[in-house]
Motif scaffolding. Structure first.
Motif, PDB file in Angstrom:
ATOM      1  N   GLU A 111      -4.767   3.465   3.027  1.00 37.55           N
ATOM      2  CA  GLU A 111      -6.192   3.296   2.770  1.00 37.55           C
ATOM      3  C   GLU A 111      -6.429   2.389   1.559  1.00 37.55           C
ATOM      4  OE1 GLU A 111      -7.812   7.257   2.594  1.00 37.55           O
ATOM      5  OE2 GLU A 111      -8.132   7.275   4.776  1.00 37.55           O
ATOM      6  N   GLY A 112      -5.522   2.439   0.595  1.00 36.13           N
ATOM      7  CA  GLY A 112      -5.645   1.550  -0.564  1.00 36.13           C
ATOM      8  C   GLY A 112      -5.525   0.090  -0.165  1.00 36.13           C
ATOM      9  N   ALA A 113      -4.792  -0.174   0.920  1.00 43.92           N
ATOM     10  CA  ALA A 113      -4.622  -1.551   1.390  1.00 43.92           C
ATOM     11  C   ALA A 113      -5.928  -2.138   1.906  1.00 43.92           C
ATOM     12  CB  ALA A 113      -3.554  -1.604   2.479  1.00 43.92           C
ATOM     13  N   LEU A 114      -6.908  -1.288   2.210  1.00 42.00           N
ATOM     14  CA  LEU A 114      -8.202  -1.780   2.670  1.00 42.00           C
ATOM     15  C   LEU A 114      -9.067  -2.280   1.522  1.00 42.00           C
ATOM     16  CD1 LEU A 114      -9.169   1.011   5.257  1.00 42.00           C
ATOM     17  CD2 LEU A 114      -8.036  -1.169   5.702  1.00 42.00           C
ATOM     18  N   THR A 115      -8.742  -1.864   0.312  1.00 43.26           N
ATOM     19  CA  THR A 115      -9.627  -2.141  -0.820  1.00 43.26           C
ATOM     20  C   THR A 115      -9.301  -3.434  -1.553  1.00 43.26           C
ATOM     21  OG1 THR A 115      -8.270  -0.881  -2.402  1.00 43.26           O
ATOM     22  CG2 THR A 115      -9.941   0.340  -1.158  1.00 43.26           C
ATOM     23  N   ASP A 116      -8.084  -3.952  -1.413  1.00 42.78           N
ATOM     24  CA  ASP A 116      -7.710  -5.121  -2.210  1.00 42.78           C
ATOM     25  C   ASP A 116      -7.194  -6.277  -1.360  1.00 42.78           C
ATOM     26  OD1 ASP A 116      -5.244  -4.215  -1.439  1.00 42.78           O
ATOM     27  OD2 ASP A 116      -4.515  -3.729  -3.435  1.00 42.78           O
ATOM     28  N   ALA A 117      -7.559  -6.296  -0.080  1.00 46.52           N
ATOM     29  CA  ALA A 117      -7.070  -7.351   0.803  1.00 46.52           C
ATOM     30  C   ALA A 117      -7.988  -8.567   0.758  1.00 46.52           C
ATOM     31  CB  ALA A 117      -6.966  -6.839   2.236  1.00 46.52           C
ATOM     32  N   ASP A 118      -7.380  -9.750   0.817  1.00 49.89           N
ATOM     33  CA  ASP A 118      -8.136 -10.978   1.075  1.00 49.89           C
ATOM     34  C   ASP A 118      -8.184 -11.251   2.571  1.00 49.89           C
ATOM     35  OD1 ASP A 118      -8.689 -11.987  -1.695  1.00 49.89           O
ATOM     36  OD2 ASP A 118      -6.504 -11.926  -1.813  1.00 49.89           O
ATOM     37  N   VAL A 119      -7.132 -10.846   3.267  1.00 47.74           N
ATOM     38  CA  VAL A 119      -7.070 -10.914   4.724  1.00 47.74           C
ATOM     39  C   VAL A 119      -6.408  -9.617   5.186  1.00 47.74           C
ATOM     40  CG1 VAL A 119      -6.179 -12.134   6.750  1.00 47.74           C
ATOM     41  CG2 VAL A 119      -6.804 -13.428   4.691  1.00 47.74           C
ATOM     42  N   LEU A 120      -6.961  -9.010   6.227  1.00 54.12           N
ATOM     43  CA  LEU A 120      -6.415  -7.750   6.730  1.00 54.12           C
ATOM     44  C   LEU A 120      -5.818  -7.976   8.111  1.00 54.12           C
ATOM     45  CD1 LEU A 120      -6.295  -4.732   5.824  1.00 54.12           C
ATOM     46  CD2 LEU A 120      -8.286  -4.351   7.289  1.00 54.12           C
ATOM     47  N   LEU A 121      -4.563  -7.542   8.279  1.00 55.75           N
ATOM     48  CA  LEU A 121      -3.909  -7.579   9.583  1.00 55.75           C
ATOM     49  C   LEU A 121      -3.863  -6.159  10.126  1.00 55.75           C
ATOM     50  CD1 LEU A 121      -3.058 -10.447   8.713  1.00 55.75           C
ATOM     51  CD2 LEU A 121      -0.785  -9.961   9.604  1.00 55.75           C
ATOM     52  N   TYR A 122      -4.631  -5.914  11.179  1.00 58.57           N
ATOM     53  CA  TYR A 122      -4.555  -4.618  11.842  1.00 58.57           C
ATOM     54  C   TYR A 122      -3.636  -4.766  13.041  1.00 58.57           C
ATOM     55  CZ  TYR A 122      -5.759  -0.167  13.958  1.00 58.57           C
ATOM     56  OH  TYR A 122      -5.682   1.110  14.479  1.00 58.57           O
ATOM     57  N   VAL A 123      -2.534  -4.027  13.022  1.00 58.76           N
ATOM     58  CA  VAL A 123      -1.516  -4.178  14.059  1.00 58.76           C
ATOM     59  C   VAL A 123      -1.589  -3.000  15.026  1.00 58.76           C
ATOM     60  CG1 VAL A 123       0.944  -4.485  14.537  1.00 58.76           C
ATOM     61  CG2 VAL A 123      -0.032  -5.386  12.412  1.00 58.76           C
ATOM     62  N   THR A 124      -1.667  -3.328  16.287  1.00 60.77           N
ATOM     63  CA  THR A 124      -1.569  -2.338  17.354  1.00 60.77           C
ATOM     64  C   THR A 124      -0.481  -2.824  18.311  1.00 60.77           C
ATOM     65  OG1 THR A 124      -2.792  -1.167  19.097  1.00 60.77           O
ATOM     66  CG2 THR A 124      -3.371  -3.471  18.726  1.00 60.77           C
ATOM     67  N   ASP A 125      -0.285  -2.135  19.421  1.00 57.80           N
ATOM     68  CA  ASP A 125       0.658  -2.634  20.426  1.00 57.80           C
ATOM     69  C   ASP A 125       0.103  -2.358  21.814  1.00 57.80           C
ATOM     70  OD1 ASP A 125       1.217   0.017  21.062  1.00 57.80           O
ATOM     71  OD2 ASP A 125       3.132   0.064  20.001  1.00 57.80           O
ATOM     72  N   VAL A 126       0.873  -2.646  22.825  1.00 57.55           N
ATOM     73  CA  VAL A 126       0.353  -2.591  24.192  1.00 57.55           C
ATOM     74  C   VAL A 126       0.433  -1.195  24.804  1.00 57.55           C
ATOM     75  CG1 VAL A 126       0.931  -5.008  24.575  1.00 57.55           C
ATOM     76  CG2 VAL A 126       2.583  -3.232  25.219  1.00 57.55           C
TER      77      VAL A 126
END
Length: 315
Positions: A100-115
């Protein structure tokens, strides 16, 4: 190489800045998502070095691990984070805090899912991602597992509904498919700015951290059920010479029965872990390694705040 500074790696052959904007760019690109979707594989592919450990088991990543990509024109600080899950004990609460901390200081966010995962598996976290104001790149990983384009089109349509502002990148990190295009887009989205770390930096972690991760990886690969998740590895001695390393590590478990399983009959299992870890550590540091591993019992350490703090999960 000193303990606190990993060796500088070769220059990355990555997309150069366009002539239209010659200002240096730098930014934090944070990788988030549910467990086992390939975040660590993607991170290592983007960085060009093995920074995060990879196994087929969930919860492999426990810390927030940075991998840094440098060219004369830009610096990208990637962060691999633990898979998002509903915490069952305090260790997992700390892991969720990293994500959740990674959501607060990102300039670009990579949300990874799969198939294969259900898109609404973690709806609350996904809702937070949907509300982000920074650019979100949705990575649909493992597309090599799909049978045809129709399956991919259906997945893309579903994710466009859930994250309408996100740009979608179908990829296979394992096969390096479409990763170069993803990297090029990341570079385009970086804000102008000076580098956050030295231009020869690969990561923010000290060398001994990667020793613990290599040993923990071998435990994940060699044991089943609860054993890998009940262990923590601490390096107590890191004696470095020009051509050799003497390392003493302690593996903590929660119960005496786990200690017996970890060691194995006549020490056979622990010996196997040590041999496999030593080979990878030698490859990582390019030095001969003398590795000693001991096992100690620390009851219920995953739920004890003082132990989690001493192990680096709580600041």
């Amino acid at each position: 190489m000193s303990e606190n500074n990993l060796p500088a790696k070769g220059e990355n052959t990555l997309p150069a800045m366009t002539a239209q904007n010659e200002a240096h760019r730098s930014g934090f690109v944070n990788i988030v998502g549910n467990p086992n979707v390939g975040k660590s594989t993607l991170m290592n592919d983007l960085v060009g070095e093995r920074v995060s450990i990879i196994t087929s088991k969930a919860q492999t990543t426990r810390h927030r691990i940075m991998g840094i990509v440098n060219t004369p024109e830009y610096q990208i600080v990637f962060s691999d984070t633990p898979g998002v899950l509903k915490p069952k004990y305090k260790l997992q609460e700390s892991m969720l805090d990293f994500s959740e901390g990674a959501l607060t200081d990102a300039d670009v966010l990579l949300y990874v899912t799969d198939v294969v995962e259900e898109p609404l598996k973690n709806a609350d976290f996904l809702k937070k991602v949907a509300g982000e104001k920074v650019p979100v790149l949705l990575v649909i990983n493992k597309i090599d597992l799909l049978k045809n384009n129709a399956e991919l089109d259906a997945l893309v349509s579903r994710w466009q509904e859930l994250l309408p502002k996100a740009e979608i990148f179908p990829t296979s990190a394992k096969e390096h498919f479409n990763v170069a295009n993803l990297m090029a887009r990341i570079v385009e989205l970086l804000p102008a700015g000076e580098p956050y770390f030295g231009k020869d930096a690969l990561t923010d972690k000290p060398a001994r951290f990667f020793v613990t991760e290599i040993i923990r990886e071998k435990i994940l690969l060699n044991y089943d059920k609860e054993i890998p998740y009940s262990t923590e590895v601490i390096v107590e001695k890191f004696d470095e010479k020009e051509k050799s390393l003497h390392i003493m590590a302690v593996v903590y478990v929660e119960r005496d029965s786990q200690k017996g399983i970890l060691i194995g009959r006549g020490g056979s299992m622990l010996k196997r872990v040590g041999m496999e870890a030593r080979k990878d550590i030698e490859k990582f540091f390019d030095k001969s390694v003398y590795l000693e591993i001991f096992v100690k019992v620390e009851p219920d350490w995953r739920n004890r705040e003082n132990k989690l703090r001493s192990f680096g999960y709580i600041e």
